[in-house]
Design a protein around this motif. Structure first.
Motif, PDB file in Angstrom:
ATOM      1  N   UNK A  42      35.337  25.644  39.291  1.00 16.94           N
ATOM      2  CA  UNK A  42      34.828  26.517  40.341  1.00 16.94           C
ATOM      3  C   UNK A  42      35.670  26.270  41.589  1.00 16.94           C
ATOM      4  N   UNK A  43      36.312  27.337  42.092  1.00 20.03           N
ATOM      5  CA  UNK A  43      37.193  27.158  43.242  1.00 20.03           C
ATOM      6  C   UNK A  43      37.334  28.470  44.000  1.00 20.03           C
ATOM      7  N   UNK A  44      37.944  28.374  45.181  1.00 18.14           N
ATOM      8  CA  UNK A  44      38.176  29.546  46.019  1.00 18.14           C
ATOM      9  C   UNK A  44      39.535  30.135  45.672  1.00 18.14           C
ATOM     10  N   UNK A  45      39.528  31.334  45.099  1.00 11.75           N
ATOM     11  CA  UNK A  45      40.759  32.069  44.807  1.00 11.75           C
ATOM     12  C   UNK A  45      41.102  32.840  46.073  1.00 11.75           C
ATOM     13  N   UNK A  46      42.062  32.317  46.830  1.00 14.86           N
ATOM     14  CA  UNK A  46      42.399  32.900  48.129  1.00 14.86           C
ATOM     15  C   UNK A  46      43.119  34.237  47.995  1.00 14.86           C
ATOM     16  N   UNK A  47      43.921  34.382  46.935  1.00 15.71           N
ATOM     17  CA  UNK A  47      44.711  35.598  46.763  1.00 15.71           C
ATOM     18  C   UNK A  47      44.947  35.814  45.274  1.00 15.71           C
ATOM     19  N   UNK A  48      44.799  37.040  44.780  1.00 18.78           N
ATOM     20  CA  UNK A  48      45.019  37.296  43.359  1.00 18.78           C
ATOM     21  C   UNK A  48      46.418  36.901  42.871  1.00 18.78           C
ATOM     22  N   UNK A  66      46.838  33.888  40.556  1.00 19.44           N
ATOM     23  CA  UNK A  66      46.427  33.881  39.146  1.00 19.44           C
ATOM     24  C   UNK A  66      47.572  33.493  38.210  1.00 19.44           C
ATOM     25  N   UNK A  67      48.762  34.091  38.291  1.00 16.76           N
ATOM     26  CA  UNK A  67      49.829  33.659  37.380  1.00 16.76           C
ATOM     27  C   UNK A  67      50.226  32.195  37.571  1.00 16.76           C
ATOM     28  N   UNK A  68      50.250  31.739  38.817  1.00 14.79           N
ATOM     29  CA  UNK A  68      50.639  30.355  39.101  1.00 14.79           C
ATOM     30  C   UNK A  68      49.657  29.379  38.463  1.00 14.79           C
ATOM     31  N   UNK A  69      48.383  29.729  38.498  1.00 13.73           N
ATOM     32  CA  UNK A  69      47.340  28.871  37.932  1.00 13.73           C
ATOM     33  C   UNK A  69      47.300  28.993  36.410  1.00 13.73           C
ATOM     34  N   UNK A  70      47.399  30.219  35.916  1.00 11.12           N
ATOM     35  CA  UNK A  70      47.135  30.506  34.510  1.00 11.12           C
ATOM     36  C   UNK A  70      48.303  30.224  33.580  1.00 11.12           C
ATOM     37  N   UNK A  71      49.511  30.548  33.984  1.00 10.15           N
ATOM     38  CA  UNK A  71      50.662  30.419  33.078  1.00 10.15           C
ATOM     39  C   UNK A  71      50.828  29.012  32.489  1.00 10.15           C
ATOM     40  N   UNK A 102      51.217  25.529  27.949  1.00  7.35           N
ATOM     41  CA  UNK A 102      51.022  24.177  27.421  1.00  7.35           C
ATOM     42  C   UNK A 102      49.891  24.095  26.405  1.00  7.35           C
ATOM     43  N   UNK A 103      48.804  24.822  26.648  1.00 10.56           N
ATOM     44  CA  UNK A 103      47.620  24.663  25.811  1.00 10.56           C
ATOM     45  C   UNK A 103      47.251  25.863  24.982  1.00 10.56           C
ATOM     46  N   UNK A 104      48.086  26.906  25.022  1.00  7.70           N
ATOM     47  CA  UNK A 104      47.758  28.137  24.308  1.00  7.70           C
ATOM     48  C   UNK A 104      46.313  28.532  24.617  1.00  7.70           C
ATOM     49  N   UNK A 105      45.954  28.406  25.906  1.00  5.93           N
ATOM     50  CA  UNK A 105      44.568  28.579  26.338  1.00  5.93           C
ATOM     51  C   UNK A 105      44.182  30.047  26.453  1.00  5.93           C
ATOM     52  N   UNK A 106      42.913  30.301  26.211  1.00  2.00           N
ATOM     53  CA  UNK A 106      42.291  31.590  26.524  1.00  2.00           C
ATOM     54  C   UNK A 106      41.623  31.379  27.880  1.00  2.00           C
ATOM     55  N   UNK A 107      42.033  32.154  28.873  1.00  2.00           N
ATOM     56  CA  UNK A 107      41.589  31.926  30.245  1.00  2.00           C
ATOM     57  C   UNK A 107      40.856  33.161  30.760  1.00  2.00           C
ATOM     58  N   UNK A 108      39.746  32.928  31.452  1.00  2.00           N
ATOM     59  CA  UNK A 108      39.037  34.030  32.109  1.00  2.00           C
ATOM     60  C   UNK A 108      38.648  33.596  33.515  1.00  2.00           C
ATOM     61  N   UNK A 109      38.536  34.580  34.395  1.00  2.00           N
ATOM     62  CA  UNK A 109      38.089  34.385  35.770  1.00  2.00           C
ATOM     63  C   UNK A 109      36.844  35.232  35.981  1.00  2.00           C
ATOM     64  N   UNK A 110      35.817  34.638  36.581  1.00  2.00           N
ATOM     65  CA  UNK A 110      34.569  35.339  36.846  1.00  2.00           C
ATOM     66  C   UNK A 110      34.141  35.050  38.283  1.00  2.00           C
ATOM     67  N   UNK A 111      33.833  36.081  39.079  1.00  2.00           N
ATOM     68  CA  UNK A 111      33.306  35.811  40.420  1.00  2.00           C
ATOM     69  C   UNK A 111      32.038  34.966  40.304  1.00  2.00           C
ATOM     70  N   UNK A 112      31.872  34.038  41.243  1.00  3.53           N
ATOM     71  CA  UNK A 112      30.712  33.141  41.201  1.00  3.53           C
ATOM     72  C   UNK A 112      30.169  32.945  42.612  1.00  3.53           C
ATOM     73  N   UNK A 113      28.852  32.710  42.698  1.00  2.00           N
ATOM     74  CA  UNK A 113      28.200  32.474  43.983  1.00  2.00           C
ATOM     75  C   UNK A 113      27.491  31.132  43.951  1.00  2.00           C
TER      76      UNK A 113
END
Length: 102
Positions: free
Chosen positions: A53-59, A62-67, A72-83
């Motif tokens: 859970x973190x503050x995504x300051x700018x879309x 996403x590539x910098x975080x996700x790639x 490395x992990x062949x990960x399935x990644x999703x982002x969901x807004x959270x409150x």
């Protein structure tokens, strides 16, 4: 915007990361990149899974975080807004203000 990043790691790639000692580095690098307010690691649906859970300051982050997680992990990644509770209370107070949006 606060988001939940969920990453499911491929079992075989995860095994390789653990055997090579690289899994801890990948987790640390991701934590250093996003500075989460909370991070949880658990098995989900038979896969190693991270919840951050973190503050995504700018879309554009996403590539910098996700790639690295994909590579490395062949990960399935999703982002969901959270409150958090404060966010929910703030939103609910706006509903009580008499403006129902209609």
């Amino acid at each position: 915007m606060r988001v939940l990043l969920k990453a499911h790691f491929d079992t075989e790639k995860g095994n390789e990361l653990i055997r090579s000692g690289r899994m801890g580095d990948l987790i640390r690098e991701t934590i250093d990149r996003v500075h989460p307010e909370a991070a949880y690691f658990l098995p989900e649906d038979g896969e190693r899974t991270a919840y951050l859970f973190f503050d995504l300051e700018d879309p554009s982050q996403i590539p910098v975080i996700t790639e690295p997680l994909f590579e490395a992990g062949d990960a399935k990644v999703s982002y969901t807004p959270a409150m958090n509770l404060d966010d929910v209370q703030k939103g609910l107070s706006q509903l009580r203000g008499g403006d129902s949006g209609q």
